[in-house]
Design an enzyme around this catalytic site. Structure first.
Site, PDB file in Angstrom:
ATOM      1  N   ASP A   7      -6.095   4.835   9.971  1.00 57.67           N
ATOM      2  CA  ASP A   7      -6.720   4.074   8.582  1.00 57.67           C
ATOM      3  C   ASP A   7      -7.636   2.981   8.802  1.00 57.67           C
ATOM      4  O   ASP A   7      -7.486   1.754   8.178  1.00 57.67           O
ATOM      5  CB  ASP A   7      -5.462   3.659   7.759  1.00 57.67           C
ATOM      6  N   GLY A  55       0.755  -1.154   0.100  1.00 57.93           N
ATOM      7  CA  GLY A  55       0.220  -0.048   0.040  1.00 57.93           C
ATOM      8  C   GLY A  55       0.834   1.168   0.068  1.00 57.93           C
ATOM      9  O   GLY A  55       2.013   1.093  -0.246  1.00 57.93           O
ATOM     10  N   MET A  58       1.993   3.132   2.351  1.00 62.24           N
ATOM     11  CA  MET A  58       3.128   3.093   3.418  1.00 62.24           C
ATOM     12  C   MET A  58       3.973   1.639   3.234  1.00 62.24           C
ATOM     13  O   MET A  58       4.787   1.588   4.352  1.00 62.24           O
ATOM     14  CB  MET A  58       2.582   2.844   4.788  1.00 62.24           C
TER      15      MET A  58
END
Length: 696
Positions: A190, A72, A74
């Site tokens: 998140d 993703g 990150m």
């Protein structure tokens, strides 16, 4: 760690910002700082040439990276092999390689180091277990349990929508995990279906702490965009002078997730952050067609103003109401007996895959204002009443929407809560009970859910049982209520006074110790009134049966060795024990059960739990051979029935009921049924004097 048995090892799924197919994992949302990017070590290629074994990277000589299992904005999460313990784990770096520059590396490493330490301390069955943290030259890694589960996002892709009870159950578990995360001063940032794993047995686990941060930490943005997934980002993150992510912004994301589970879509769509935020501004009250009793919870969590948004404790109480409250009853217009009209239970079936249910009635939504600004202003004005009336509204919806089966709390109607009166009025036919009952068709009582013998919630049967529960029924009966007119709500220790303040409950019967401080709260606190005491408990400690670090024979050893003691936040022990020379844990959890969980974890730094002897006795009985009680220490805890101050009529009725209960055999029967086995004593303790009922 205690959590190592939470899920079986197998296919890994840390969530990783939603996984490889996450459309919101693009570069535009990655952490970034100005300056040239720091050179990053090359990671193993995803595919090796035919006939060649792919070279493996080993972190700190222990964790061999095997294959990426999610990616993703990150970074990537890897399936790895722990060479020392010979087990498979998931490992993820906390630093975004695109954010690292020569000038920011030192500060970023220090911050990630602190985050890893905080995350590793979170112990909760609804939060992914962190086994270890390791550090390389320019990366901080967290090593997590490898989970056999699919994400909530995958579940929704297959089933489209979930039935309300199932969505409420998953939402409650996410919320409980978030409360543990926030208690560690960590903000997830998140929360979304892609970062929630759901096991086959129904356990929901919050994962992916790759972009987690400390509460109050500075925002990290790129081109004005906050890190996270746009449809789940709270609107306050984009206001000028925003303090950045907070627990309230995680709760907003939970509201979005709940909406998506029951409605089959996110409420504020958009391909870019600005589109999502514009949709929030234009239509702050999204239509709820299928939410039923979940509507008040979702609406409360989706308040644009974080100050008016539901707090975690209130949201948890409301979700528990959705899952466990009995159907509301409507009194019959005729009939002198005063019995309530009952409704046949309505079973809830989950929709088949791909099926979108027809609405049961008109959409639950606010009338749209002439423009987005007026709509948002109107939403802000309604905020204060929602927190005060949310639980009540939720109970009403349960009765009218037909979503849940009536639970019949507390067993048969002839249980030990037994008759203390004659006649339906509860006091020999007198009209006195009607003074409160006339204006309150149900009696809402806050109780604990984690104290064996006193008050314990059975998740399978959705019922409460214990001494406090029987006492609650006996008081209610004396006031003229039938059992199905009593509604129980779980109230953690630090939420009891708030539940009364917001009128979420009428009474609290939850091992609530009577103290002068609670009767006259300090500025900023909430004062309560008490009737009682109805039970006197001694103070004591619980320790591990076997400890490799300490030899603890009595409480003096705790003081001498400076053993860290855990207790519930806002309990009397939190302020009393330090005065007596005991060393307390750095931060206290919400419940004694949380302390017990840490005590049972042999890797934690908690070696003792302070609470009342009767509560500790229940924990010993539930965990034979694992924990033991020390001798009691000086002091007693008188349990009272709590209510809002300036309620003389209600207090008079409760005091009258307590006098009858304590004077007769009911009190002894309740003790024999619930507590005698725990205390290894058939004889109940001396009857307490009702000092808080003098003059009533």
């Amino acid at each position: 760690m205690q959590g190592e048995d939470r899920a079986g090892a197998g296919r890994a799924d840390d969530g990783a910002a939603g996984g490889p197919e996450d459309r919101w994992a693009g570069d535009g949302l990655r952490r970034a700082d100005s300056g040239a990017a720091q050179e990053w070590p090359r990671t193993p290629p995803h595919e090796a040439p035919p006939g060649h074994r792919r070279p493996q990277v080993v972190i700190e000589g222990r964790y061999e990276l095997l294959e990426p299992i999610g990616s993703g904005g990150m970074g990537e999460v890897w399936k790895a092999h722990d060479l020392r313990l010979r087990r498979f784990v998931a490992i993820k770096g906390l630093l975004d390689r695109n954010a690292m520059t020569a000038g920011t590396q030192a500060a970023a490493m220090q911050r990630a180091r602190r985050e890893a330490e905080a995350i590793a301390k979170i112990e909760h069955p609804n939060v992914v277990t962190v086994h270890d943290q390791v550090e390389t030259d320019n990366q901080v890694w967290i090593v997590m349990k490898l989970l056999e589960a699919r994400s909530l996002a995958d579940l929704l892709r297959g089933e489209k929508v979930l039935a309300v009870p199932r969505a409420a159950d998953i939402g409650l578990q996410i919320l409980q995990g978030l409360r543990a995360v926030h208690a560690a001063s960590v903000v997830h940032r998140d929360v979304k279906p892609g970062n929630v794993l759901v096991r086959d047995d129904g356990l929901a686990i919050l994962v992916d702490f790759g972009i987690a941060t400390f509460e109050g930490a500075a925002q990290v943005t790129r081109s004005g965009s906050v890190i996270g997934t746009p449809p789940y980002l709270a609107p306050e993150l984009f206001t000028p002078g925003s303090p950045g992510p907070t627990p309230a912004s995680d709760l907003w994301a939970l509201g979005i997730t709940l909406y998506e589970m029951v409605e089959g879509r996110v409420p504020f769509a958009g391909g870019e952050v600005w589109e999502v935020q514009e949709n929030i501004r234009q239509t702050p009250d999204p239509v709820l067609r299928y939410a039923g009793p979940l509507a008040p919870v979702i609406q409360g969590l989706l308040f644009p103003d974080p100050q008016e948004r539901l707090d975690a404790a209130t949201a948890e109480a409301m979700l528990r109401e959705v899952l466990g409250a009995p159907l509301a009853r409507t009194a019959t217009s005729g009939g002198a007996s005063g019995e309530a009209a009952t409704h046949p239970p309505t079973a809830v079936s989950e929709p088949p895959p791909g099926h979108v249910p027809e609405p049961l009635g008109p959409p639950v939504a606010e009338p749209r204002a002439a423009d987005g600004q007026r709509a948002q202003q109107g939403r802000r004005r309604k905020g204060p009443w929602l927190k005060a009336a949310a639980v009540t509204l939720c109970v009403a919806l349960l009765g009218t929407a037909g979503w849940l089966v009536a639970q019949g709390v507390g067993g048969d109607k002839g249980g030990t809560g037994g008759s203390t009166t004659t006649g339906t009025s509860g006091r020999g036919g007198s009209a006195v009970p009607e003074k409160w009952r006339k204006e309150n068709p149900t009696l809402k009582i806050g109780v604990k859910d984690d104290q064996p013998g006193l008050s314990k919630y059975d998740r399978k049967t959705k019922t409460y049982a214990g001494y406090d529960i029987d006492l609650a029924y006996a008081i209610a009966e004396d006031m003229g209520y039938s059992r199905d007119q009593v509604v129980f709500t779980t109230v953690p220790t630090d939420y009891r006074s708030t539940a009364l303040k917001t009128k979420g409950v009428d009474l609290v019967i939850a091992s609530y110790s009577i103290t002068p401080e609670r009767k006259s709260a300090s500025p900023g606190g909430y004062s309560v009134d008490f009737a009682g005491p109805y039970y006197e408990a001694s103070r004591g400690f619980l320790v591990r049966e076997k400890s490799s670090k300490y030899t603890i024979n009595d409480s003096s050893d705790l003081r001498r060795l400076k053993v860290e003691v855990c207790t519930a936040r806002d309990s009397t022990y939190e302020t009393e024990l330090p005065k007596r020379g005991f060393t307390m844990t750095e931060s206290q959890p919400n419940t004694y059960q949380d302390c017990l969980d840490q005590l049972l974890d042999v890797k934690s730094d908690v070696y003792a739990v302070a609470s009342d002897d009767i509560i500790l006795a229940g924990y010993v009985k539930a965990n034979p051979g694992k924990v033991r009680r020390l001798e009691n220490i000086q002091g007693a805890e008188g349990y009272g029935v709590a209510m809002r101050p300036n309620s003389p009529g209600l207090k008079a009725e409760v005091c009258s009921a307590l006098r009858k209960i304590l004077a007769g055999k009911v009190w002894e029967d309740m003790y024999a049924k619930n507590l005698s086995a725990l205390m290894d004593s058939q004889a109940p303790p001396g009857r307490p004097d009702l000092t808080e009922c003098e003059g009533y």
